[in-house]
Design an enzyme around this catalytic site. Structure first.
Site, PDB file in Angstrom:
ATOM      1  N   ASP A 142       0.973  -1.208  -0.014  1.00 49.04           N
ATOM      2  CA  ASP A 142      -0.085  -0.243  -0.036  1.00 49.04           C
ATOM      3  C   ASP A 142       0.966   1.207   0.101  1.00 49.04           C
ATOM      4  O   ASP A 142       1.156   1.817   1.045  1.00 49.04           O
ATOM      5  CB  ASP A 142      -0.975  -0.273   1.264  1.00 49.04           C
ATOM      6  CG  ASP A 142      -2.088   0.966   0.939  1.00 49.04           C
ATOM      7  OD1 ASP A 142      -2.150   1.476   0.012  1.00 49.04           O
ATOM      8  OD2 ASP A 142      -2.784   0.989   1.877  1.00 49.04           O
ATOM      9  N   GLU A 168     -12.196   8.681  10.994  1.00 43.55           N
ATOM     10  CA  GLU A 168     -12.604   8.985  12.315  1.00 43.55           C
ATOM     11  C   GLU A 168     -12.777  10.259  12.801  1.00 43.55           C
ATOM     12  O   GLU A 168     -12.137  11.207  12.382  1.00 43.55           O
ATOM     13  CB  GLU A 168     -11.617   8.217  13.324  1.00 43.55           C
ATOM     14  CG  GLU A 168     -11.530   7.151  13.714  1.00 43.55           C
ATOM     15  CD  GLU A 168     -10.901   6.478  14.921  1.00 43.55           C
ATOM     16  OE1 GLU A 168     -10.998   5.120  15.433  1.00 43.55           O
ATOM     17  OE2 GLU A 168      -9.841   7.324  15.502  1.00 43.55           O
ATOM     18  N   HIS A 221      -7.333   7.557   7.349  1.00 45.61           N
ATOM     19  CA  HIS A 221      -6.318   6.389   7.276  1.00 45.61           C
ATOM     20  C   HIS A 221      -6.496   5.614   6.013  1.00 45.61           C
ATOM     21  O   HIS A 221      -7.496   4.823   5.983  1.00 45.61           O
ATOM     22  CB  HIS A 221      -6.038   5.740   8.252  1.00 45.61           C
ATOM     23  CG  HIS A 221      -5.036   4.606   8.415  1.00 45.61           C
ATOM     24  ND1 HIS A 221      -5.255   3.564   8.938  1.00 45.61           N
ATOM     25  CD2 HIS A 221      -4.072   4.699   7.701  1.00 45.61           C
ATOM     26  CE1 HIS A 221      -3.895   2.654   8.653  1.00 45.61           C
ATOM     27  NE2 HIS A 221      -3.201   3.501   7.905  1.00 45.61           N
ATOM     28  N   HIS A 254       3.231   6.813   5.421  1.00 50.06           N
ATOM     29  CA  HIS A 254       4.132   5.669   6.191  1.00 50.06           C
ATOM     30  C   HIS A 254       4.454   4.710   5.526  1.00 50.06           C
ATOM     31  O   HIS A 254       5.186   3.693   5.968  1.00 50.06           O
ATOM     32  CB  HIS A 254       3.553   5.434   7.699  1.00 50.06           C
ATOM     33  CG  HIS A 254       1.863   5.288   7.805  1.00 50.06           C
ATOM     34  ND1 HIS A 254       1.094   5.588   8.700  1.00 50.06           N
ATOM     35  CD2 HIS A 254       1.323   4.236   6.948  1.00 50.06           C
ATOM     36  CE1 HIS A 254       0.021   5.019   8.377  1.00 50.06           C
ATOM     37  NE2 HIS A 254       0.134   4.040   7.399  1.00 50.06           N
ATOM     38  N   ASN A 255       4.378   4.615   4.291  1.00 47.04           N
ATOM     39  CA  ASN A 255       4.945   3.374   3.403  1.00 47.04           C
ATOM     40  C   ASN A 255       5.494   4.262   2.270  1.00 47.04           C
ATOM     41  O   ASN A 255       5.062   4.378   1.217  1.00 47.04           O
ATOM     42  CB  ASN A 255       3.808   2.495   2.857  1.00 47.04           C
ATOM     43  CG  ASN A 255       3.378   1.544   3.792  1.00 47.04           C
ATOM     44  OD1 ASN A 255       3.778   1.672   5.053  1.00 47.04           O
ATOM     45  ND2 ASN A 255       2.144   0.921   3.582  1.00 47.04           N
ATOM     46  N   SER A 259      -5.918   2.093  17.254  1.00 44.38           N
ATOM     47  CA  SER A 259      -6.959   1.014  16.720  1.00 44.38           C
ATOM     48  C   SER A 259      -8.335   1.562  16.942  1.00 44.38           C
ATOM     49  O   SER A 259      -8.367   2.496  17.732  1.00 44.38           O
ATOM     50  CB  SER A 259      -6.753  -0.325  17.305  1.00 44.38           C
ATOM     51  OG  SER A 259      -6.947  -0.185  18.697  1.00 44.38           O
ATOM     52  N   HIS A 311       4.196   4.567  13.464  1.00 46.25           N
ATOM     53  CA  HIS A 311       3.073   4.720  12.648  1.00 46.25           C
ATOM     54  C   HIS A 311       1.877   4.511  13.326  1.00 46.25           C
ATOM     55  O   HIS A 311       0.790   4.771  12.699  1.00 46.25           O
ATOM     56  CB  HIS A 311       3.127   4.079  11.201  1.00 46.25           C
ATOM     57  CG  HIS A 311       2.676   2.849  11.093  1.00 46.25           C
ATOM     58  ND1 HIS A 311       3.229   1.765  11.921  1.00 46.25           N
ATOM     59  CD2 HIS A 311       1.958   2.198  10.322  1.00 46.25           C
ATOM     60  CE1 HIS A 311       2.680   0.774  11.416  1.00 46.25           C
ATOM     61  NE2 HIS A 311       1.905   0.866  10.577  1.00 46.25           N
TER      62      HIS A 311
END
Lengths: 144, 476
Positions: free
Chosen positions: B95, B206, B234, B324-325, B375, B399
């Site tokens: 991703d 969220e 996200h 973050h990737n 989470s 992350h």
């Protein structure tokens, strides 16, 4: 034990972030078929998927393990682009070339309640081998 | 894992000295407890990364590190192209440029409470989430090219967003060096109906409330106050990124021998940065970054539309957008010398400190906002970049919480519907197309995000600014 007595089946195995798929069967082709069933079971309950649609899959790779990853990724692609879920497969492998028929139906979000989308097959825990009882095992972790 | 495998450098820094084919040490940032709880696979994977050609200084693992693909998730490694350095598709992940974006709402929790169900419904209706959802935007060849080249900037030009959004996105919303011609027809096909979709798994949108401030001055600059309501998104580059990752992983695995690269694990498949395959991947991966930036920009637009139906006239400005990737070309100082290095962050957030030239003026004094997703049902954190993070791990931080339990275990242990009811009793509204998906993402299936963030703070990787708790969660 003769491998013919092994009933083709599938299972999931643990990976910390994702999930492993494994097919176990008397033949390499059936092990590939079963692992693909395991993949569908990551997404939804297999009993909810009918087999009204038929798709042909073809792929090749320099070795059996890469062929297995390619096979799963071909299915991931079909599922993503055509919005399908499959519940059974017929695989033929000749000289490193795979031809298959996948049977399934269009995703229905109400009916299938898909838990996750599969991003792709990885090389993690990727193994295709014959057990001592001659049964074929094909497995890898899929990224979800 | 066993902490005796490490030399403890300080309270939070654990080193594995090079042995075997390792070219540099491997370093894990954790406390004894987090380290003990980490899977031994993290040890194997981070020491494998340390064997790759051209790696500089050390292979690092963040406090949320867990078993990944070749690289651990939470892995950071920098490579020097002049020393035979490599780029690894597994070191970026499937991703590409998955990340977090946080929006201010200008509302406080009292404003939200009476309308939170209406807002949850509006967001769930407006932002496509989960497998089988399709976006309302359909890309043709020309618009696909524009999106892959322009990222969030392209999305803005199409009417999705506001000009001031761009400076609050890494790369100012547009990753330079993207080469869409290296993005295959299949990757394009997977993406053409997926723009503006959240995806599934651990992706979410969220509505959150600021429950704690750790640094008043920085929080003020970030525009965060206690009881403020923010919205965090996200997600990543959707099918396009997954397909690029899939194709290059295979190509790199098949060509490793040709480049005389010995792979301790096939998943670490990589190619020299200066090779045709390495360059091709960089061009495609950067186009994937633009896809993720455009995707989060379009979701922002949809979020603004949904919020406006419940709170007419309010303005949603960006706090920041992090990825973050990634693998990015950055300037870092090695032994007093400035070097251009390709920094892989797989499940790790860039965390540039105060004064970094790439930061917008507003964050020059504070360092960049580092957005850490928790989470479902637990907390998220906003941190800021520090000066010392540069020396610690090429300006990188954790992350997220990282899973503590597999999906299989989680779905055996919890029922989605029960979880939704339990969270509702705590005032958290969940909207998701899949109850099994909810069970697999159960709050207790993840590590304690607070412990992870505390270590990131104590290690100097980034500094805590604020804690956020969910009010509404849209799960894919």
């Amino acid at each position: 034990m003769n491998s013919k007595t092994i009933i083709p089946h599938w299972e999931h195995f643990e990976h910390e972030a994702d999930i492993g798929i494994r097919g176990i069967a008397p033949t390499l082709e059936q092990a590939f078929e079963q692992a693909a069933v395991a993949m569908t079971a990551v997404v939804t309950d297999l009993d909810l998927v009918s087999d009204s649609k038929v798709v042909s899959i073809h792929c090749e790779a320099p070795d059996t393990e890469l062929l297995f990853v390619s096979w799963i990724n071909e299915l991931v692609y079909e599922m993503a682009v055509n919005g399908l879920l499959f519940n059974r497969y017929e695989v033929v492998i000749t000289n490193g070339k795979l031809s298959a028929t996948a049977f399934g139906e269009a995703v229905d979000r109400q009916k299938h309640q898909p838990a996750v989308e599969i991003k792709g097959a990885t090389f993690t825990e990727l193994r295709v081998y014959q057990q001592a009882d001659n049964a074929w095992v094909a497995q890898c972790v899929v990224d979800v | 894992m066993d902490t005796r495998q490490f030399i403890q450098r300080d309270e939070t820094c654990w080193e594995i000295k090079p042995y075997g084919n390792m070219r540099v040490p491997a370093i894990i940032y954790a406390d004894a407890q987090l380290l003990q709880d980490m899977d031994q696979k993290v040890y194997e994977q981070i020491t494998n990364v340390a064997t790759l050609p051209g790696i500089v200084e050390a292979a690092y693992a963040m406090p949320d590190a867990h078993w990944g693909y070749g690289f651990p998730i939470g892995g950071v490694a920098a490579f020097d192209p002049d020393q035979g350095g490599v780029v690894s598709a597994g070191g970026v992940g499937f991703d590409i440029s998955c990340g977090v974006r946080t929006l201010h709402t200008g509302l406080n929790i009292a404003d939200l409470q009476p309308h939170k169900h209406a807002l949850a419904d509006a967001l769930y209706r407006t932002v496509p989430a989960g497998l089988g959802s399709r976006g309302r935007i359909h890309l043709n060849h020309e618009t696909m090219h524009g999106m892959l080249t322009g990222g969030a900037k392209w999305a803005l030009e199409q009417g999705y967003g506001e000009a001031q959004d761009l400076e609050r996105i890494e790369e100012h919303g547009c990753m330079a060096g993207a080469e869409p011609h290296y993005v295959s027809p299949r990757a394009r096909e997977r993406q053409k109906d997926e723009m503006g979709t959240l995806g599934s798994g651990n992706h979410y949108l969220e509505v959150q409330r600021v429950t704690e401030i750790f640094d008043q001055a920085v929080a003020k600059t970030f525009g965060l106050h206690i009881n403020d309501v923010v919205i965090s998104i996200h997600c990543g580059s959707r099918g396009l990124g997954h397909q690029i990752g899939t194709e290059f992983l295979k190509d790199m695995a098949m060509s490793a021998a040709q480049y005389q690269i010995v792979l301790p694990d096939r998943e670490l498949a990589c190619a020299p940065l200066n090779s045709p395959l390495g360059k091709k991947y960089l061009g495609a991966m950067r186009a994937g970054i633009n896809c993720a930036l455009a995707n989060r920009q379009i979701i922002t637009h949809l979020t603004r539309q949904a919020v406006a139906t419940v709170f007419p006239g309010i303005h949603l400005g960006l706090l920041y957008d992090v990825s973050h990737n990634t693998c990015k070309l950055e300037q870092h100082t090695i032994n007093g010398q400035k070097k251009s290095l390709y920094v892989h962050r797989k499940g790790a957030t860039r965390a540039f400190g105060p004064g970094h030239p790439d930061l917008p003026t507003v964050f020059k004094k504070t360092g960049q906002p580092v957005l850490i997703g928790g989470s479902m049902g637990t907390g998220s954190y906003v941190l800021c970049g520090t000066q010392e993070s540069e020396q610690r791990a090429f300006s990188s931080a954790c992350h997220g919480a990282g899973r503590a339990m597999s999906r299989t275990q989680a779905s055996k242990q919890w029922q989605g519907r029960t979880l939704v009811e339990e969270l509702a009793e705590r005032g958290i509204i969940i909207r998701s197309p899949s109850m099994r998906g909810v069970a697999e993402e159960a709050p207790l299936a993840y590590k304690d995000v607070s412990a992870v963030v505390d270590i990131a703070d104590r290690a100097g990787l980034a500094r805590k600014v604020a804690r956020l708790e969910p009010v509404v969660c849209i799960k894919g």
